[in-house]
Design an enzyme around this catalytic site. Structure first.
Site, PDB file in Angstrom:
ATOM      1  N   LEU A 174       1.045  -1.443   0.218  1.00 25.07           N
ATOM      2  CA  LEU A 174      -0.411  -0.332   0.543  1.00 25.07           C
ATOM      3  C   LEU A 174       0.976   1.600   0.021  1.00 25.07           C
ATOM      4  CD1 LEU A 174      -2.797  -1.388   2.563  1.00 25.07           C
ATOM      5  CD2 LEU A 174      -3.255  -0.828   0.017  1.00 25.07           C
ATOM      6  N   HIS A 175       2.218   0.970   0.393  1.00 24.45           N
ATOM      7  CA  HIS A 175       2.985   2.327   0.155  1.00 24.45           C
ATOM      8  C   HIS A 175       2.356   3.579   1.437  1.00 24.45           C
ATOM      9  CE1 HIS A 175       4.882   2.522  -4.555  1.00 24.45           C
ATOM     10  NE2 HIS A 175       5.028   1.565  -3.567  1.00 24.45           N
ATOM     11  N   ALA A 180      -2.465   5.457  -0.892  1.00 22.36           N
ATOM     12  CA  ALA A 180      -3.110   6.019  -2.532  1.00 22.36           C
ATOM     13  C   ALA A 180      -2.547   4.614  -3.831  1.00 22.36           C
ATOM     14  CB  ALA A 180      -2.775   7.813  -2.816  1.00 22.36           C
ATOM     15  N   HIS A 181      -1.556   4.174  -3.187  1.00 27.48           N
ATOM     16  CA  HIS A 181      -0.752   3.129  -4.033  1.00 27.48           C
ATOM     17  C   HIS A 181      -1.345   1.848  -3.943  1.00 27.48           C
ATOM     18  CE1 HIS A 181       2.186   6.492  -5.025  1.00 27.48           C
ATOM     19  NE2 HIS A 181       1.231   6.640  -5.099  1.00 27.48           N
ATOM     20  N   GLN A 182      -2.613   0.859  -4.527  1.00 27.44           N
ATOM     21  CA  GLN A 182      -2.403  -0.489  -4.246  1.00 27.44           C
ATOM     22  C   GLN A 182      -1.479  -1.621  -5.223  1.00 27.44           C
ATOM     23  OE1 GLN A 182      -5.265   1.475  -4.825  1.00 27.44           O
ATOM     24  NE2 GLN A 182      -4.839   2.331  -2.769  1.00 27.44           N
TER      25      GLN A 182
END
Length: 746
Positions: free
Chosen positions: A502-503, A676-678
Site C-alpha cells: 500500500l505504500h 493511494a497506491h495499491q
C-alpha cells in the site's frame, strides 16, 4: 445517448427529510451532542489567530457548530453508507448507551453528575466543558480502545461533512474564514461539449432494458437473449476488460488497435472536465472507491482508489516516475521475472511516456513544493523535479477531483480514446459479479477455462444482467477488487488476495504565516507534486520518498489531531498556509484483501524505521524552509515552535518522533496512515507457488483469464506506480494480442 453535465457532481445535499440512515431519535440526540463537542460554537472574543478572511466570516466560523442541522444526519448517513459494519454497530451501541443516564454514568463517570435529581445527566445534557473532557479522556487512554475508535470515527466523519458540505450556490461559509476557494477556472480551449469517448460509450445510468440492447447492436456487437435465462442478455466479443484505469485503459487500446472487438466494463461513471465540480463531498462520492471513505479493517490506514472512467489515472496527482532500476533488477534477478530485465519493458516505458505526454519541467511551483525545494536547498539536500502527464505550465491543485482544465492526460483522455477510435465499447455504471469458469477440455495445463463474465448494471432502470462471452477476459479492476472477483468466482490460488502493498504514508506539517512573503500562494494551489526528495542512507539505501500532497479543508480537518473544539478551529484557520510533506515508503510488510472492502495491512519493523527516518527528514526540511511551527498528526498533537530553536533542541524534538500505531492500538499515542497506491495482491510469479498469474499475466488456474493492473506487480515499487502499471499492462496486452492473432490465423 448524450448528456450535458453529470448531475452527480452538482455538490448539492439532499433535503433533511429524505435521510434514510435509520438512527433513532435517541441516537441522533447523542450524535448531535458529540458533533457539538468536536466542533462547538465558541464566543468570538476567544479568537487567538488573526483572521485570514473578513471579521464577519471569522465570526461566523467561531459561532458555527457541527451540531447544526443537517450535519448530524449527514454524518449518520455516511457512517451507514460507507462505514465498516463493525464501526457502524459500535457507533450505534455507544450512542444508544449515551442516550441513557445509567449508560452515560458508566462511560463518563463523575463528569456527568448533576446537582439536581436524579443527579446524573445524559451525555447530551452535560455541559460542553465536561463533554470535552470526556472526549479528551477517550481519545487518550488505551483502556477504552473500542470507545476511542467509535469516537474517532464520528469525529472524522463530522469534520469531513462540516468542511465539505456546500449550499445551493456551491459554497461553504467556513471557507472564507480559512481562506479557501474552489478554483472554477477552466481551459478555454476545451469545449464544454467535448466528450472524447462519446462514440464508444454506453452509460447504464441513461439506459433501459430495451435501449441497452439497441445500443450494443448499433455499435456492431452481437446481442441475444440467453436461451435459459430470459432476464440475461448475451453479448459476444473477442476481449472483455473489467476496469478502465491504468491497466485496463492500456490493455483496451493495445488490443483494439490489433483488431480485436473489445468491451470495457467500468463500475464508475464517465466525466469530462466540464462535469467536474472540484467539491470534496460529491467528487469523492462519485470518483473514488467507497466514496473516498475506505479503511483497513483495523481503521489504521485510510485508502484512496479511483472508481471512474480512467480509474486512478483520472484522479491521481500526475506524478510520472519510471520504475527504479533497483526494483527492476530485484524483480528480474531475485524473482526471476524476465520481463522486468528486458529491453521490451524499457521500450514500453518510453511508449507510455510519450502517449500520456509526460513533461519534465514545471514553469511555476505551488506553495508546498516551493517549501520542499527551499528547505532541501538550505540543508544541502538533493531535490528532484517530478515529471507529470500534463503541460509544463499546468498549475492545477485539484487534479485529485478530476482535471477541470482538461490538461492532465489520464487514461480517459489517451488510451481509452485510442480504444474507442478502434471500435471498442465502454460500458459504465456496471459491476462484474463473477467470471464464467468451466472445465478446460482443450487439454491444456490449466484445469479451468474462462469464457467471459456476468455483469450487473447498477441502474434501477435496467432489470437484466449481461453475460459477456469472450475469447479473453481481463480483470483490471485494481489490487483491491481483482482478488475478491477471482476468489468469489471460484479460483483457489493462495497468492490471490495476499501480498498486498500500500505504500504507507505519514505526514509532517509546517505553518508559514502570510508575513512570510517568500512563499506565494496557498497550500491548496499549484501542481500537487512537482518536486521530491529521496531519503537515503549510505551510498544507495533509499529509505523513503518525500513529496507533497493534495489536502482539501475536509481532509485537513480529518487528519488534524483533535485536542479541543477551540484548538481545532484555530488549526483550521491556519489551513491555507500550512504546508504538508508526505513520507512514502516501499513497504516490506504486506496485507491481504480477499473480500471486497475487507483490507488488512501490517508494517514490518523496517517499514517503521523507514517511516521514522522520512518523518524526521520532512520536519527538518520544513524548519529549514522557515516554518514558525512544525508537527505531525499524531493523536497527542505533537508539535514545536521554531522561533529561536537551537539545533540541539530540534534534534531532541525529532527524537520523540516515531510512526505511532493506529487508533485500534493499545497505545495512548496513535496516528492515521494514508495510502493511494495499491499493488501486488495477484502477483506475477514463475510458477503457481510464487504467484497468482504467470509472466504473461494469465491465471495459473484458468485459461483465457488474465490480470492486467497493479495487482500483478511482484512487490511494492517505492515510487508513484502509474508508469510501472501502464508499462506492465502494455507488455502483457501486447503478448495477449499476439496470442489471439496466432489463434485466429491457425
Amino acid at each position: 445517448m448524450g448528456k450535458q453535465c453529470h448531475p452527480l457532481l452538482s455538490g448539492r445535499r439532499k433535503p433533511t427529510s429524505n435521510y434514510s440512515h435509520g438512527f433513532s431519535s435517541a441516537e441522533m440526540e447523542s450524535l448531535a451532542s458529540v458533533c457539538d463537542t468536536i466542533l462547538p460554537s465558541i464566543p468570538f472574543e476567544e479568537k487567538q489567530v488573526p483572521p485570514a478572511g473578513s471579521n464577519k466570516a471569522l465570526e461566523y466560523f467561531y459561532k458555527a457548530s457541527a451540531s447544526q442541522a443537517p450535519i448530524p444526519d449527514e454524518v449518520a448517513e455516511i457512517i451507514v453508507k460507507r462505514g465498516l459494519i463493525e464501526a457502524l454497530i459500535l457507533t450505534r451501541v455507544i450512542l444508544l448507551i449515551l442516550s441513557t443516564k445509567l449508560g452515560t454514568f458508566l462511560l463518563c463517570g463523575s463528569l456527568c453528575w448533576s446537582k439536581k435529581w436524579p443527579f446524573i445527566n445524559r451525555f447530551s445534557c452535560m455541559s460542553l466543558e465536561n463533554r470535552e473532557k470526556v472526549l479528551q479522556k477517550w481519545f487518550k487512554h488505551s483502556f477504552v480502545t473500542p470507545i476511542r475508535v467509535a469516537f474517532f470515527y464520528m469525529e472524522a466523519v463530522c469534520l469531513f461533512v462540516f468542511f465539505s458540505r456546500v449550499d445551493e450556490n456551491g459554497g461553504n461559509p467556513a471557507w472564507e474564514a480559512i481562506n479557501y476557494h474552489v478554483d472554477t477556472d477552466q481551459n478555454e480551449s476545451y469545449s464544454q461539449k467535448e466528450r472524447p469517448l462519446q462514440k464508444g460509450i454506453i452509460e447504464a445510468v441513461y439506459e433501459t432494458d430495451k435501449t441497452l440492447l439497441q445500443s450494443f447492436t448499433q455499435k456492431g456487437f452481437k446481442v441475444t437473449q440467453h436461451s435459459e435465462q430470459q432476464s440475461v442478455l448475451k453479448i459476444n466479443c473477442d476481449v472483455v476488460i473489467i476496469g478502465s484505469g491504468c491497466g485496463g485503459g492500456v490493455a483496451a487500446a493495445v488490443l483494439a488497435s490489433s483488431g480485436q472487438k473489445v468491451i470495457v466494463v467500468e463500475k464508475g461513471n464517465y466525466f469530462t472536465p466540464s462535469d467536474y465540480s472540484l467539491l470534496d463531498g460529491p467528487s469523492l462520492d462519485q470518483l473514488y472507491e467507497s466514496g473516498g471513505i475506505l479503511t483497513t479493517v483495523d481503521g489504521k490506514m485510510t485508502i484512496l482508489a479511483g472508481s471512474t472512467i480512467g480509474g486512478g489515472s483520472a484522479v491521481n496527482w500526475s506524478a510520472c516516475i519510471k520504475t527504479p532500476n533497483s526494483v527492476l533488477k530485484e524483480w528480474a534477478e531475485y524473482q526471476k521475472l524476465n520481463l522486468y530485465g528486458s529491453h521490451e519493458y524499457v521500450s514500453a516505458m518510453e511508449t507510455v511516456w510519450e502517449r500520456i505526454g509526460v513533461t519534465e519541467n514545471c514553469v511555476q511551483e505551488g506553495f508546498q513544493n516551493q517549501i520542499l525545494r527551499k528547505g532541501c536547498e538550505n540543508l544541502g539536500l538533493e531535490v528532484e523535479r517530478v515529471p507529470r502527464n500534463s503541460s509544463e505550465d499546468h498549475y492545477c491543485g485539484s487534479c485529485s477531483y478530476g482535471c477541470r482544465k482538461g490538461d492532465k492526460r489520464g487514461a480517459d483522455r489517451t488510451w481509452l480514446v485510442d480504444a474507442v477510435n478502434h471500435g471498442s465499447v465502454i460500458l459504465t455504471g456496471c459491476k462484474a459479479e463473477r467470471l464464467i469458469l468451466e472445465r478446460n477440455n482443450n487439454g491444456g495445463l490449466r484445469e479451468k477455462k474462462c469464457s467471459g463474465v456476468i455483469i450487473k448494471p447498477l441502474s434501477n432502470n435496467i432489470t437484466m444482467k449481461l453475460l459477456i462471452e469472450s475469447k479473453v477476459t481481463i480483470s483490471a479492476c485494481g489490487a483491491l477488487l481483482t482478488p475478491p472477483l477471482l476468489i468469489s468466482s471460484g479460483l483457489k490460488n493462495p497468492n490471490i488476495g495476499e501480498n498486498l502493498h500500500l505504500h504507507p504514508v505519514l505526514m509532517a506539517w509546517g505553518y508559514f504565516p502570510y508575513s512570510n512573503s517568500e512563499f506565494k500562494g496557498n497550500a491548496y494551489e499549484g501542481g500537487i507534486i512537482t518536486s521530491a526528495h529521496k531519503v537515503v542512507t549510505g551510498y544507495s539505501n533509499e529509505r523513503a520518498l518525500i513529496e507533497t500532497p493534495e489536502l482539501s479543508p475536509a481532509k485537513f480537518g480529518v487528519l488534524c489531531p483533535w485536542e479541543s473544539g477551540l484548538d481545532m478551529k484555530q488549526r483550521m484557520l491556519k489551513y491555507a498556509r500550512t504546508a504538508h510533506l508526505i513520507t512514502i515508503i516501499r513497504d516490506r510488510g504486506a496485507g491481504e484483501v480477499k473480500l471486497e472492502g475487507r483490507i488488512s495491512h501490517k508494517l514490518s519493523p523496517l517499514d517503521k524505521e523507514n517511516l521514522r527516518a522520512g518523518l524526521r527528514q520532512a520536519l527538518r526540511i520544513l524548519v529549514a524552509a522557515g516554518a514558525v511551527e512544525v508537527g505531525t498528526h499524531r493523536s497527542d498533537g505533537q508539535r514545536i515552535k521554531c522561533k529561536g530553536i537551537s539545533k540541539k533542541e530540534l534534534e531532541e524534538f525529532l527524537d520523540t518522533v516515531y510512526p505511532a500505531e493506529g487508533a485500534m492500538s493499545q497505545q495512548e499515542k496513535w496516528a492515521i496512515y494514508g495510502s493511494a497506491h495499491q499493488m501486488g495482491s495477484c502477483r506475477m510469479g514463475i510458477n503457481e507457488i510464487e504467484g497468482a498469474v504467470d509472466e504473461n499475466g494469465e491465471s495459473w488456474e484458468a485459461e483465457g483469464l488474465f490480470v492486467c493492473d497493479g495487482s500483478v506487480l511482484p512487490s511494492a515499487v517505492g515510487v508513484n506506480p502509474m508508469i510501472t502499471i501502464q508499462s506492465t499492462a502494455y507488455c502483457l496486452s501486447k503478448k495477449i494480442a499476439e496470442s489471439l492473432k496466432k489463434e485466429q490465423s491457425s
